[in-house]
Each structure stands twice: as structure tokens, then as C-alpha cells.
Design an enzyme around this catalytic site. Structure first.
Site, short mmCIF file in Angstrom:
data_model
loop_
_atom_site.label_atom_id
_atom_site.label_comp_id
_atom_site.label_asym_id
_atom_site.label_seq_id
_atom_site.Cartn_x
_atom_site.Cartn_y
_atom_site.Cartn_z
N SER A 1 7.19 2.72 4.77
CA SER A 1 7.38 4.26 4.52
C SER A 1 8.48 4.54 3.45
O SER A 1 9.18 5.51 3.24
CB SER A 1 7.81 5.14 5.51
OG SER A 1 6.58 5.05 6.56
N LYS B 1 -2.82 -2.93 -0.23
CA LYS B 1 -3.71 -2.87 0.82
C LYS B 1 -5.06 -2.87 0.25
O LYS B 1 -5.41 -3.30 -0.71
CB LYS B 1 -3.37 -1.85 1.91
CG LYS B 1 -1.97 -1.84 2.02
CD LYS B 1 -1.46 -0.63 3.27
CE LYS B 1 0.18 -1.06 3.49
NZ LYS B 1 0.43 -0.39 4.91
N GLU C 1 9.59 -5.36 8.51
CA GLU C 1 8.67 -4.22 8.39
C GLU C 1 8.47 -3.52 10.02
O GLU C 1 7.65 -4.35 10.40
CB GLU C 1 7.38 -4.45 7.67
CG GLU C 1 7.35 -4.89 6.31
CD GLU C 1 6.19 -4.43 5.61
OE1 GLU C 1 6.03 -3.67 4.66
OE2 GLU C 1 5.17 -4.80 5.94
N HIS D 1 1.62 -9.89 7.57
CA HIS D 1 1.70 -8.46 7.73
C HIS D 1 1.19 -7.85 8.94
O HIS D 1 0.31 -8.34 9.56
CB HIS D 1 0.92 -7.64 6.61
CG HIS D 1 1.01 -6.30 6.30
ND1 HIS D 1 0.63 -5.50 7.22
CD2 HIS D 1 1.98 -5.74 5.40
CE1 HIS D 1 1.14 -4.15 6.96
NE2 HIS D 1 1.80 -4.55 5.62
N ASN E 1 2.43 -3.24 -2.53
CA ASN E 1 1.27 -3.63 -1.59
C ASN E 1 0.22 -2.74 -1.55
O ASN E 1 0.37 -1.58 -0.90
CB ASN E 1 1.92 -3.98 -0.08
CG ASN E 1 0.88 -4.23 1.07
OD1 ASN E 1 -0.63 -4.54 0.59
ND2 ASN E 1 0.92 -4.22 2.14
N GLY F 1 3.42 3.39 7.22
CA GLY F 1 2.57 4.58 6.95
C GLY F 1 2.72 5.83 7.79
O GLY F 1 2.06 6.66 7.94
N GLU G 1 -0.70 -5.62 10.07
CA GLU G 1 -1.95 -5.08 9.87
C GLU G 1 -2.89 -6.34 10.31
O GLU G 1 -4.08 -6.10 10.66
CB GLU G 1 -2.38 -4.18 8.62
CG GLU G 1 -1.80 -2.84 8.73
CD GLU G 1 -1.52 -2.34 7.37
OE1 GLU G 1 -1.97 -2.89 6.52
OE2 GLU G 1 -0.79 -1.38 7.36
P1 PGA Z 1 4.03 1.81 3.51
O1 PGA Z 1 3.61 0.27 3.99
O2 PGA Z 1 4.94 1.90 2.62
O3 PGA Z 1 2.65 2.73 3.29
O4 PGA Z 1 4.52 2.36 5.01
C1 PGA Z 1 4.35 -0.77 3.75
C2 PGA Z 1 3.51 -2.06 4.35
O5 PGA Z 1 2.68 -2.03 4.87
O6 PGA Z 1 3.69 -3.08 3.63
#
Ligand code: PGA
Length: 241
Positions: A202, A8, A163, A94, A6, A169, A96
Site C-alpha cells: 500500500s 501484477k 511485505e 510474493h 509491480n 492492497g 500472492e
Molecule cells: P500494493 O502491492 O502496493 O498494491 O499494496 C504491493 C505488492 O503486492 O507488491
């Protein structure tokens, strides 16, 4: 195992060069039974599709509009359009996007429209830190699954990505035991052929050894580390070694 990258809101045309290493890796024996799926921003889907023409790496989008029909929705893209430019997958729900007001109901409509467009859905669920502290993880996940998958019959083609919001993150991941229990909890919600289950939050080449052997886990949704080809390849390699 599935490894979903991903990206982003990162990446530009220059980043295409960084994919050469991954393409080479995808054609080597080292990939074993790993399947790679790249979800770049909308602007790069077409270019990734061309770049991956002669290999088995798949492409997905990171979101979609809920309407399957064309229409006056300035700034948005629907699943038909995504399919048209080579995407086979779409990430929906997601955190976000949930945190910007995307509701379980909208997510449900998006999932239905993705299925109609013949895109495979990567449906994200997860609890926030506050919810975790209040011991609400299971009830939050249950609600997200119940409303998100309302009136959707065939789920075996789908992925659920667990998640935890507090893990995205941050460098923090759940303990192996915690994760094992949650994955089992999710799996038990489905009778018969259940969706495949991914973990995201992460994931990196260092912590992969702690989570690669979790029962019933079918792969990982990788954010930050997936933008670095060496790290992403390492995650796959270490999953199998
Ligand atoms: P990350 O993000 O691996 O940077 O924690 C995972 C995600 O948001 O899908």
C-alpha cells in the site's frame, strides 16, 4: 533508493504509452538518486525492454519457474528465458504466489536458479494478519529467510522486500516504529554485506512521507500505485523532498 513497480496481472500494449512520462522523469534531475525497476507481466517484458532502450529504467519479472533448464513445463517460464528477453530482476516469493501453494523450499530453488541466470532477486517475505495478531511476525520472517536463502552464499546483490500480507492492497501500512523495528530485525540477520531491504504494501504518494526515512531501508516495492505514472513519480519525488 530503489523503486520497484509491480504491475501484477495488469497492463496491455496500450499501457506502454503511459510510460512516456516516467521515461521523461527518469532523464530529469528530479529523479535524484532514485533507481526505477519495472516488473510488468511476462507478456510485456520484451516491449518494456524496447521502450526503455535509451534510459536507465530496469526491467524485472514477477515470478519464474524453479528449473533453470528448458523442459516440459506447460505454461511456465524460466530465468534463462527472462534474461534472454531483457529482464535483469525477478520477484520471488510474493505472498500472492505463496498463498497459492508456493513453499519456502520452492522459493529457495527459484532463487538459486535466478542467481545462476544472473538475475537480481527481489525476495518477498511477510506475515499474515493472523500471524501478526498472534505475535508471530518475527518467527515467520525468520523461517521464510532461513529456508528461502538456505545454502545461498552471496546475498549482497539481492533485495529482500518486507511485505506484510495484511498491508498489500489494503491501504494499511505498519507504523513507522513497527517498520523500523522489523527492518532492523531483518538487517541483523545478515553479517557483513547484507541484502538491500525494500518495503512493500500500500505504498502511495500520501503515506510515503511516513516511511521514507526508515533506517536501513533501500526502497519500495509498489503495486497498485505504480500503474499510475503520476502516482509512481510522486512517490519518488516525495521520497527526496
Ligand atoms: P500494493 O502491492 O502496493 O498494491 O499494496 C504491493 C505488492 O503486492 O507488491
Amino acid at each position: 533508493m530503489y523503486f520497484v513497480a509491480n504491475w501484477k496481472m495488469f497492463g496491455n500494449l496500450k499501457s506502454l504509452n503511459s510510460l512516456d512520462k516516467v521515461i521523461k522523469f527518469s532523464k530529469s534531475k528530479e529523479i535524484k538518486k532514485g533507481r526505477l525497476i519495472y516488473c510488468p507481466p511476462y507478456t510485456l517484458i520484451s516491449s518494456f525492454f524496447k521502450k526503455f532502450k535509451n534510459c536507465l529504467i530496469d526491467i524485472g519479472a514477477q515470478n519464474c519457474h524453479e528449473s533453470i533448464d528448458y523442459g516440459p513445463h506447460t505454461g511456465f517460464v524460466n530465468c534463462k528465458m527472462l534474461k534472454d528477453i531483457g529482464a535483469n530482476y525477478v520477484i520471488i516469493g510474493h505472498s500472492e504466489n505463496r498463498s497459492k501453494g508456493e513453499t519456502d523450499k520452492i522459493i529457495n530453488i527459484k532463487i538459486k536458479s535466478a542467481i545462476k541466470a544472473k538475475l537480481k532477486v527481489i525476495f518477498c517475505i511477510g506475515e499474515t494478519l493472523t500471524e501478526k495478531r498472534k505475535k508471530k511476525t518475527r518467527s515467520v520472517l525468520s523461517k521464510q529467510i532461513k529456508i528461502g536463502l538456505n545454502k545461498i552464499k552471496k546475498k549482497s546483490n539481492m533485495f529482500i522486500a518486507y511485505e506484510p500480507v495484511w498491508s498489500i492492497g489494503t491501504g494499511k501500512i505498519p507504523s513507522t516504529k513497527e517498520l523500523e523495528q522489523i527492518i532492523e530485525f531483518i538487517k541483523n540477520k545478515f553479517k557483513g554485506r547484507s541484502p538491500k531491504i525494500l518495503y512493500g504494501g500500500s505504498v502511495n504518494p500520501k503515506n510515503i512521507k511516513n516511511i521514507k526515512n526508515i533506517n536501513n531501508l533501500n526502497g519500495f516495492l509498489v503495486g497498485g500505485a505504480s500503474q499510475n505514472p503520476k502516482k509512481f513519480i510522486d512517490i519518488v519525488k516525495k521520497t527526496y523532498n
